[in-house]
Write an enzyme that holds these catalytic residues in place. Structure first.
Site, PDB file in Angstrom:
ATOM      1  N   ARG A 155       6.723 -31.818   0.712  1.00 40.45           N
ATOM      2  CA  ARG A 155       6.424 -33.187   0.532  1.00 40.45           C
ATOM      3  C   ARG A 155       7.859 -34.192   1.354  1.00 40.45           C
ATOM      4  O   ARG A 155       7.930 -35.276   0.615  1.00 40.45           O
ATOM      5  CB  ARG A 155       6.134 -33.583  -0.689  1.00 40.45           C
ATOM      6  CG  ARG A 155       4.913 -33.059  -1.171  1.00 40.45           C
ATOM      7  CD  ARG A 155       3.514 -33.288  -0.368  1.00 40.45           C
ATOM      8  NE  ARG A 155       2.379 -32.532  -0.868  1.00 40.45           N
ATOM      9  CZ  ARG A 155       1.913 -31.450  -0.264  1.00 40.45           C
ATOM     10  NH1 ARG A 155       2.694 -31.032   0.729  1.00 40.45           N
ATOM     11  NH2 ARG A 155       0.917 -30.978  -0.668  1.00 40.45           N
ATOM     12  N   SER A 205      -3.043 -36.377  -6.064  1.00 37.63           N
ATOM     13  CA  SER A 205      -2.150 -35.521  -7.164  1.00 37.63           C
ATOM     14  C   SER A 205      -1.102 -36.790  -7.398  1.00 37.63           C
ATOM     15  O   SER A 205      -0.364 -37.248  -6.331  1.00 37.63           O
ATOM     16  CB  SER A 205      -1.563 -34.654  -6.589  1.00 37.63           C
ATOM     17  OG  SER A 205      -2.680 -33.467  -6.631  1.00 37.63           O
ATOM     18  N   GLU A 276       4.587 -38.116  -6.684  1.00 38.34           N
ATOM     19  CA  GLU A 276       4.448 -37.974  -5.212  1.00 38.34           C
ATOM     20  C   GLU A 276       3.895 -39.212  -4.556  1.00 38.34           C
ATOM     21  O   GLU A 276       4.111 -39.485  -3.415  1.00 38.34           O
ATOM     22  CB  GLU A 276       3.125 -36.867  -5.098  1.00 38.34           C
ATOM     23  CG  GLU A 276       2.882 -36.461  -3.816  1.00 38.34           C
ATOM     24  CD  GLU A 276       1.854 -35.293  -3.346  1.00 38.34           C
ATOM     25  OE1 GLU A 276       1.935 -34.421  -4.254  1.00 38.34           O
ATOM     26  OE2 GLU A 276       0.702 -35.509  -2.734  1.00 38.34           O
TER      27      GLU A 276
HETATM   28  C1  LIG Z   1      -8.672 -38.054  -3.072  1.00 38.05           C
HETATM   29  C2  LIG Z   1      -7.109 -38.019  -2.230  1.00 38.05           C
HETATM   30  C3  LIG Z   1      -6.869 -36.765  -2.080  1.00 38.05           C
HETATM   31  C4  LIG Z   1      -5.609 -36.429  -1.321  1.00 38.05           C
HETATM   32  N1  LIG Z   1      -5.154 -34.976  -1.041  1.00 38.05           N
HETATM   33  C5  LIG Z   1      -3.953 -34.846  -0.823  1.00 38.05           C
HETATM   34  C6  LIG Z   1      -3.696 -33.408  -0.201  1.00 38.05           C
HETATM   35  O1  LIG Z   1      -4.419 -32.276  -0.446  1.00 38.05           O
HETATM   36  N2  LIG Z   1      -2.408 -33.320   0.107  1.00 38.05           N
HETATM   37  C7  LIG Z   1      -1.630 -34.269   0.459  1.00 38.05           C
HETATM   38  O2  LIG Z   1      -0.502 -34.117   0.934  1.00 38.05           O
HETATM   39  N3  LIG Z   1      -1.722 -35.537   0.205  1.00 38.05           N
HETATM   40  C8  LIG Z   1      -3.154 -35.883  -0.395  1.00 38.05           C
HETATM   41  N4  LIG Z   1      -3.499 -37.244  -0.725  1.00 38.05           N
HETATM   42  C9  LIG Z   1      -2.256 -38.180  -0.452  1.00 38.05           C
HETATM   43  C10 LIG Z   1      -2.300 -38.971   0.823  1.00 38.05           C
HETATM   44  O3  LIG Z   1      -3.826 -39.032   1.438  1.00 38.05           O
HETATM   45  C11 LIG Z   1      -1.423 -38.394   1.862  1.00 38.05           C
HETATM   46  O4  LIG Z   1      -0.170 -38.228   1.422  1.00 38.05           O
HETATM   47  C12 LIG Z   1      -1.329 -39.101   3.277  1.00 38.05           C
HETATM   48  O5  LIG Z   1      -0.750 -38.342   4.175  1.00 38.05           O
HETATM   49  C13 LIG Z   1      -0.839 -40.355   2.950  1.00 38.05           C
HETATM   50  O6  LIG Z   1      -1.122 -41.062   4.417  1.00 38.05           O
HETATM   51  P1  LIG Z   1      -1.325 -42.883   4.463  1.00 38.05           P
HETATM   52  O7  LIG Z   1      -1.861 -43.185   5.722  1.00 38.05           O
HETATM   53  O8  LIG Z   1      -2.515 -43.128   3.344  1.00 38.05           O
HETATM   54  O9  LIG Z   1      -0.072 -43.180   3.821  1.00 38.05           O
HETATM   55  P2  LIG Z   1       0.047 -44.505   2.879  1.00 38.05           P
HETATM   56  O10 LIG Z   1      -0.345 -44.382   1.702  1.00 38.05           O
HETATM   57  O11 LIG Z   1      -0.323 -45.765   3.596  1.00 38.05           O
HETATM   58  O12 LIG Z   1       1.645 -44.705   2.851  1.00 38.05           O
HETATM   59  C14 LIG Z   1       2.364 -43.427   2.096  1.00 38.05           C
HETATM   60  C15 LIG Z   1       3.775 -43.845   2.489  1.00 38.05           C
HETATM   61  O13 LIG Z   1       4.096 -43.373   3.786  1.00 38.05           O
HETATM   62  C16 LIG Z   1       4.558 -44.563   4.568  1.00 38.05           C
HETATM   63  N5  LIG Z   1       4.059 -44.532   5.863  1.00 38.05           N
HETATM   64  C17 LIG Z   1       2.830 -44.547   6.292  1.00 38.05           C
HETATM   65  N6  LIG Z   1       2.794 -44.655   7.502  1.00 38.05           N
HETATM   66  C18 LIG Z   1       4.022 -44.502   8.141  1.00 38.05           C
HETATM   67  C19 LIG Z   1       4.459 -44.206   9.440  1.00 38.05           C
HETATM   68  N7  LIG Z   1       3.686 -44.174  10.556  1.00 38.05           N
HETATM   69  N8  LIG Z   1       5.712 -43.836   9.536  1.00 38.05           N
HETATM   70  C20 LIG Z   1       6.654 -43.890   8.423  1.00 38.05           C
HETATM   71  N9  LIG Z   1       6.317 -44.337   7.251  1.00 38.05           N
HETATM   72  C21 LIG Z   1       4.931 -44.556   7.040  1.00 38.05           C
HETATM   73  C22 LIG Z   1       4.214 -45.879   3.674  1.00 38.05           C
HETATM   74  O14 LIG Z   1       5.421 -46.801   3.816  1.00 38.05           O
HETATM   75  C23 LIG Z   1       4.445 -45.300   2.163  1.00 38.05           C
HETATM   76  O15 LIG Z   1       5.659 -45.163   1.770  1.00 38.05           O
HETATM   77  C24 LIG Z   1      -4.645 -37.339  -1.279  1.00 38.05           C
HETATM   78  C25 LIG Z   1      -4.976 -38.784  -1.666  1.00 38.05           C
HETATM   79  C26 LIG Z   1      -6.117 -39.052  -2.015  1.00 38.05           C
HETATM   80  C27 LIG Z   1      -6.553 -40.450  -2.459  1.00 38.05           C
END
Ligand SMILES: Cc1cc2nc3c(=O)[nH]c(=O)nc-3n(C[C@H](O)[C@H](O)[C@H](O)COP(=O)(O)OP(=O)(O)OC[C@H]3O[C@@H](n4cnc5c(N)ncnc54)[C@H](O)[C@@H]3O)c2cc1C
Length: 280
Positions: A155, A205, A276
């Site tokens: 992570r 999570s 996380e």
């Molecule tokens: C139902 C559910 C299930 C999930 N299952 C998993 C799983 O199995 N495994 C897992 O690892 N995660 C899981 N997640 C968490 C999440 O989906 C992941 O961490 C995902 O990668 C986040 O992407 P996002 O675009 O939504 O980021 P955001 O939530 O929009 O941003 C998260 C962080 O990343 C930063 N960020 C976003 N885009 C960029 C970029 N292009 N450059 C730099 N920084 C950036 C943001 O500033 C913020 O700090 C889950 C979430 C949910 C709701």
């Protein structure tokens, strides 16, 4: 011109459905517009799909969304994608071309940029396994980093450590049978549906796994905390590693609940949990 919105509720842009207004919410439609926005608002919060963020109830000043960076292309077994494309979309597109490598990540609901930032992973796979290079912005200039420079660990990545923006990434996939790829993805989705509370808003999570053989959800369940709630923030009755929003949870409710869980886990298991989810 970037699309811009004023007093945009962040609850509409986060999977938790929590968060006050962004005084200014920008959606650049190209890398050039993104760089322009970042230079104008260096302190802005970056948002992908908002699936790993807890936004404050009082809102924030400026948010820049990556969702307008939505182009991708395939070149043989390479997939080159801008940061705002949904990981699930890339999984489906890869499967259609019989390209393997992303199946176990199917169902992670964020963007590829968000996935690279935190080295998203599931079922023993992580995005780091397939990333070849990343184009990013370090606050002053654009850089292309090869996989050996990405400092991926559980992570974590160089982008998270240094607060750099992921703009574009190249993934190396492997030629395979489209049906085999699709069937693996279906199995993974079935597993997620069976084990995760996907019918309620959450950010997945809530806590990181502190070490490889400590299962946070199981520990919280052993403490009898399934269903425990503060306001409308609840420890999921289906998966105790998830905090869910029963309807009108605030960020303060979620933080208070997480704090209580953290203290109880530390007291009973002598393990310190870290979120996380990115708490803004
Ligand atoms: C139902 C559910 C299930 C999930 N299952 C998993 C799983 O199995 N495994 C897992 O690892 N995660 C899981 N997640 C968490 C999440 O989906 C992941 O961490 C995902 O990668 C986040 O992407 P996002 O675009 O939504 O980021 P955001 O939530 O929009 O941003 C998260 C962080 O990343 C930063 N960020 C976003 N885009 C960029 C970029 N292009 N450059 C730099 N920084 C950036 C943001 O500033 C913020 O700090 C889950 C979430 C949910 C709701």
């Amino acid at each position: 011109m970037c699309r811009q919105f004023f007093d945009e509720p962040l609850s509409l842009h986060t999977s938790f459905r929590i968060g006050g207004p962004a005084r200014l919410f920008l959606v650049p439609k190209s890398v050039e517009q993104m760089l322009c926005a970042l230079k104008l608002y260096p302190g802005a919060k970056l948002l992908g799909k908002g699936t790993n963020v807890l936004a404050p109830d009082e809102g924030v000043d400026v948010v820049i969304s990556t969702l307008g960076l939505s182009n991708f292309l395939f070149d043989g077994d390479l997939l080159i994608s801008e940061a705002g494309v949904l990981l699930s979309k890339l999984c489906v597109e890869s499967a259609e071309r019989g390209l393997s490598g992303l199946e176990l990540l199917y169902g992670i609901p964020g963007t590829i940029g968000g996935a690279i930032l935190m080295n998203a992973g599931a079922y023993g796979a992580q995005i780091a396994d397939v990333v070849e290079w990343v184009e990013c912005f370090d606050g002053e200039q654009m850089r292309i980093l090869h996989r050996s420079q990405l400092e991926f660990s559980y992570r974590d990545s160089v982008f998270k450590k240094r607060n750099w923006l992921v703009l574009r990434a190249c993934l190396r996939l492997t030629k395979s049978d489209p049906e085999a790829v699709r069937s693996k993805m279906e199995k993974i989705m079935k597993k997620r549906l069976e084990t995760q509370p996907l019918d309620l808003p959450s950010a997945g999570s809530f806590f990181k796994r502190p070490h490889s053989n400590f299962y946070v959800g199981k520990a919280i369940e052993q403490l009898g905390l399934k269903g425990f709630r503060i306001g409308d923030a609840q420890i999921s009755t289906k998966h105790a590693g998830f905090i869910v929003n029963l309807g009108s949870a605030t960020a303060k409710d979620v933080i208070a609940l997480a704090q209580t869980v953290k203290q109880l886990v530390e007291k009973h298991f002598n393990v310190v949990l870290e979120p996380e989810v990115d708490i803004w």
